[in-house]
Design a protein around this motif. Structure first.
Motif, PDB file in Angstrom:
ATOM      1  N   ARG A   1       0.787   4.303  -3.177  1.00  0.00           N
ATOM      2  CA  ARG A   1       0.700   5.305  -2.024  1.00  0.00           C
ATOM      3  C   ARG A   1       1.952   6.193  -3.115  1.00  0.00           C
ATOM      4  NH1 ARG A   1      -1.015   6.535   3.324  1.00  0.00           N
ATOM      5  NH2 ARG A   1      -1.443   8.896   2.771  1.00  0.00           N
TER       6      ARG A   1
ATOM      7  N   LYS B   1     -17.521   5.512  -1.985  1.00  0.00           N
ATOM      8  CA  LYS B   1     -17.494   6.435  -2.304  1.00  0.00           C
ATOM      9  C   LYS B   1     -16.190   6.524  -3.169  1.00  0.00           C
ATOM     10  CE  LYS B   1     -15.298   4.247   1.278  1.00  0.00           C
ATOM     11  NZ  LYS B   1     -14.378   3.157   2.508  1.00  0.00           N
TER      12      LYS B   1
ATOM     13  N   ASP C   1      -9.386   4.513   0.931  1.00  0.00           N
ATOM     14  CA  ASP C   1      -9.558   6.111   1.618  1.00  0.00           C
ATOM     15  C   ASP C   1      -8.345   6.668   1.520  1.00  0.00           C
ATOM     16  OD1 ASP C   1     -12.173   5.334   2.389  1.00  0.00           O
ATOM     17  OD2 ASP C   1     -11.413   3.963   4.579  1.00  0.00           O
ATOM     18  N   ASP C   2      -7.204   6.100   1.995  1.00  0.00           N
ATOM     19  CA  ASP C   2      -5.230   6.723   1.702  1.00  0.00           C
ATOM     20  C   ASP C   2      -5.369   7.778   0.956  1.00  0.00           C
ATOM     21  OD1 ASP C   2      -5.290   5.736   4.242  1.00  0.00           O
ATOM     22  OD2 ASP C   2      -3.689   4.545   3.647  1.00  0.00           O
TER      23      ASP C   2
ATOM     24  N   CYS D   1      -5.734  -5.230   0.352  1.00  0.00           N
ATOM     25  CA  CYS D   1      -5.747  -3.928   1.313  1.00  0.00           C
ATOM     26  C   CYS D   1      -6.448  -3.143   0.604  1.00  0.00           C
ATOM     27  CB  CYS D   1      -4.707  -3.051   1.722  1.00  0.00           C
ATOM     28  SG  CYS D   1      -3.400  -4.631   2.190  1.00  0.00           S
TER      29      CYS D   1
ATOM     30  N   GLY E   1      -9.957  -1.294   0.293  1.00  0.00           N
ATOM     31  CA  GLY E   1     -10.566  -0.673   1.348  1.00  0.00           C
ATOM     32  C   GLY E   1      -9.628   0.159   2.098  1.00  0.00           C
ATOM     33  N   ARG E   2      -8.403   0.215   2.791  1.00  0.00           N
ATOM     34  CA  ARG E   2      -7.658   1.146   3.539  1.00  0.00           C
ATOM     35  C   ARG E   2      -7.269   1.503   2.251  1.00  0.00           C
ATOM     36  NH1 ARG E   2      -5.073  -2.345   6.826  1.00  0.00           N
ATOM     37  NH2 ARG E   2      -2.747  -1.755   5.156  1.00  0.00           N
ATOM     38  N   LEU E   3      -6.442   1.538   1.138  1.00  0.00           N
ATOM     39  CA  LEU E   3      -6.002   2.164   0.238  1.00  0.00           C
ATOM     40  C   LEU E   3      -6.490   2.933  -0.958  1.00  0.00           C
ATOM     41  CD1 LEU E   3      -3.665   2.432  -2.103  1.00  0.00           C
ATOM     42  CD2 LEU E   3      -4.245   0.692  -3.268  1.00  0.00           C
TER      43      LEU E   3
ATOM     44  N   GLU F   1       1.192  -1.544  -0.492  1.00  0.00           N
ATOM     45  CA  GLU F   1       0.025   0.220  -0.082  1.00  0.00           C
ATOM     46  C   GLU F   1       1.195   1.525  -0.042  1.00  0.00           C
ATOM     47  OE1 GLU F   1      -3.308   2.276   2.888  1.00  0.00           O
ATOM     48  OE2 GLU F   1      -2.593   0.161   3.271  1.00  0.00           O
ATOM     49  N   GLU F   2       1.714   1.446   0.649  1.00  0.00           N
ATOM     50  CA  GLU F   2       3.179   2.663   0.898  1.00  0.00           C
ATOM     51  C   GLU F   2       3.422   2.414  -0.426  1.00  0.00           C
ATOM     52  OE1 GLU F   2       2.029   0.208   4.540  1.00  0.00           O
ATOM     53  OE2 GLU F   2       3.458   0.100   3.034  1.00  0.00           O
TER      54      GLU F   2
END
Length: 495
Positions: free
Chosen positions: A294, A357, A327-328, A321, A323-325, A290-291
């Protein structure tokens, strides 16, 4: 170098296909490098520019100071007519160099229907069609992409193929070429091709001979030289975080098929749909962190100015990941009005919540792929989706304000009956009725897009024959007759 006259550009429909000079295009002096590649997608500019694989190879090669990579696509019929009339050879977009002057011409073979375009492009470039007829001064013609897994029908036209993922292999091929060139090109073309036998994932057809039985059925491929491997294994990028990706995509001056940033989440697919070649050939599934994603997203927006990003993969909603990705990413780009999209959604309510979203910036339609019209046939193809899943997903979408749904199907799948074909129309009607039930009024638009099934090599369905054209046409007509609701639009391929 080819001179592109004004009268040529004025006589074609879309001159921007041929002018080059786009933002982030890389222009190098051929005299200052040791190896040159013409990267070709044998289709029109809009399609070629939308191909992520070629964009990655363009970046990989051009990062090297001793290598120059340029782009070339198939000219549209109006431009081809002008080129043949004026005896103008096929040229690269970056420096307008004749394709015949490059060291390598690399074709990305995405689907079988473009094989004839490969031959047409070679002819336009003045390069002999058959590998055996090419002289020492001619470029090496290379094939890559998904069709290389079943390449024998066109093997005679190519000098060699890269099987599997090409980011590492293409650099190894270039290094082997530069070493051969420094040593004075020992053994000529054949000498270089012989060296490639030491590079994993390379198939050189001229070093093999097909064997047939008494009835003329293909039996085996026999190596003609000792170094030619009896089995060639595909190349696989093991660590996606370590792999080079596109950091500076070329930004076109005209609209293209995918005119947005493509952020590749992972390679491969964890599903086992029995018709899908990509799901099998790109195994195993390998995710980026994910990092890293981004960081890549930030760099891509800064390098291009795009305000739309597609999170691409074979089945993007399966990213662990996700959902979290999302959001970020939305937090990272909140002030820049960047919108995000998924090319395909899982048929579940998680995907709908995610799409809701993601589409706060701009709401487009939703796309689902049930693939078949009845549960029996979905089970045959191992799709793992039920009608209940689809209705729940569409219901959640309609409650959150969507009005447009696109459904992808295939026609001609193994064991398909007329009942399965009619099931496509019935399923679409149920989606329309669901909208009316939830909203208390009509106003929904359902588009069903139906492709003709092509059996693909290395899939469980590879030995099933394709339907005759007439039978495809009969089934298309049958489906058309059963679509009676004006809210449903039916798109289908020319059989």
């Amino acid at each position: 170098m080819v001179r592109l006259e004004h009268e040529v550009l004025q006589s074609v429909l879309k001159p921007a296909r041929y002018t080059g000079g786009e933002w982030n295009a890389v222009i190098k002096d051929h005299a200052a490098v040791d190896c040159t590649w013409a990267l070709a997608l044998p289709d029109v500019y809009e399609v070629g520019m939308s191909n992520l694989g070629l964009a990655i190879l363009y970046e990989v090669l051009n990062r090297r100071e001793d290598i120059a990579a340029e782009r070339v696509y198939a000219p549209w019929t109006d431009m081809e007519e002008e080129m043949r009339k004026r005896k103008m050879p096929l040229f690269s977009l970056e420096t307008k160099t004749e394709i015949s002057a490059f060291d390598f011409v690399g074709f990305s073979l995405q689907y079988e229907m473009i094989y004839t375009n490969v031959l047409n492009m070679l002819d336009l470039a003045g390069i002999p069609l058959f590998a055996k007829d090419r002289g020492e001064a001619m470029p090496f013609v290379v094939g890559g992409g998904p069709c290389v897994y079943n390449v024998e029908p066109i093997a005679d036209f190519f000098d060699f193929f890269i099987v599997g993922e090409g980011e590492e292999a293409i650099v190894e091929v270039s290094d082997a070429f530069m070493a051969w060139k420094r040593e004075g090109r020992p053994g000529g073309r054949k000498g270089f091709l012989q060296r490639l036998l030491d590079v994993p994932g390379i198939y050189v057809p001229s070093f093999y001979e097909p064997e047939y039985d008494e009835e003329g059925n293909y039996r085996a491929l026999r190596p003609l030289v000792e170094a030619a491997k009896p089995v060639i294994y595909k190349r696989v990028i093991r660590d996606m975080d370590d792999a080079i990706s596109v950091e500076h995509p070329v930004v076109p001056y005209m609209d293209i098929v995918h005119n947005r940033i493509m952020l590749e989440l992972f390679r491969g697919c964890s599903r086992g749909c029995r018709f899908c070649q990509a799901g099998i050939c790109y195994r195993p599934a390998r995710e980026r962190t994910e990092e890293n994603l981004r960081k890549m997203a930030r760099g891509l927006v800064d390098a291009t100015g795009y305000d739309e990003m597609s999170l691409t993969s074979l089945s993007s909603a399966d990213y662990s990941c996700l959902g979290r990705l999302v959001d970020d990413l939305m937090a990272d780009f909140r002030d820049e009005k960047v919108s995000f999209s998924l090319p395909s959604l899982r048929i579940d309510s998680f995907s709908i919540d995610l799409a809701h979203k993601m589409q706060q910036v701009r709401k487009s339609g939703l796309t689902f792929a049930p693939e078949a019209g009845t549960q029996r046939l979905r089970d045959v193809i191992n799709k793992g989706v039920t009608e209940e899943n689809l209705m729940k997903a569409c219901g959640a979408a309609f409650r959150q304000g969507w009005k447009q749904v696109k459904l992808y199907f295939m026609m001609g799948l193994p064991t398909e009956t007329d009942e399965d074909v009619i099931g496509i129309a019935e399923l679409a009607k149920k989606v329309v009725d669901l909208y009316t039930e939830i909203k208390g009024k009509r106003g929904c638009k359902v588009t069903i897009s139906v492709a003709c099934f092509v059996p693909k090599p290395y899939t469980p369905f590879q030995w099933f024959g394709q339907l005759p054209i007439e039978e495809f046409q009969r089934r298309q007509q049958l489906l058309k007759e059963h679509i009676t609701d004006r809210a449903i639009t039916f798109n289908y391929h020319d059989a």
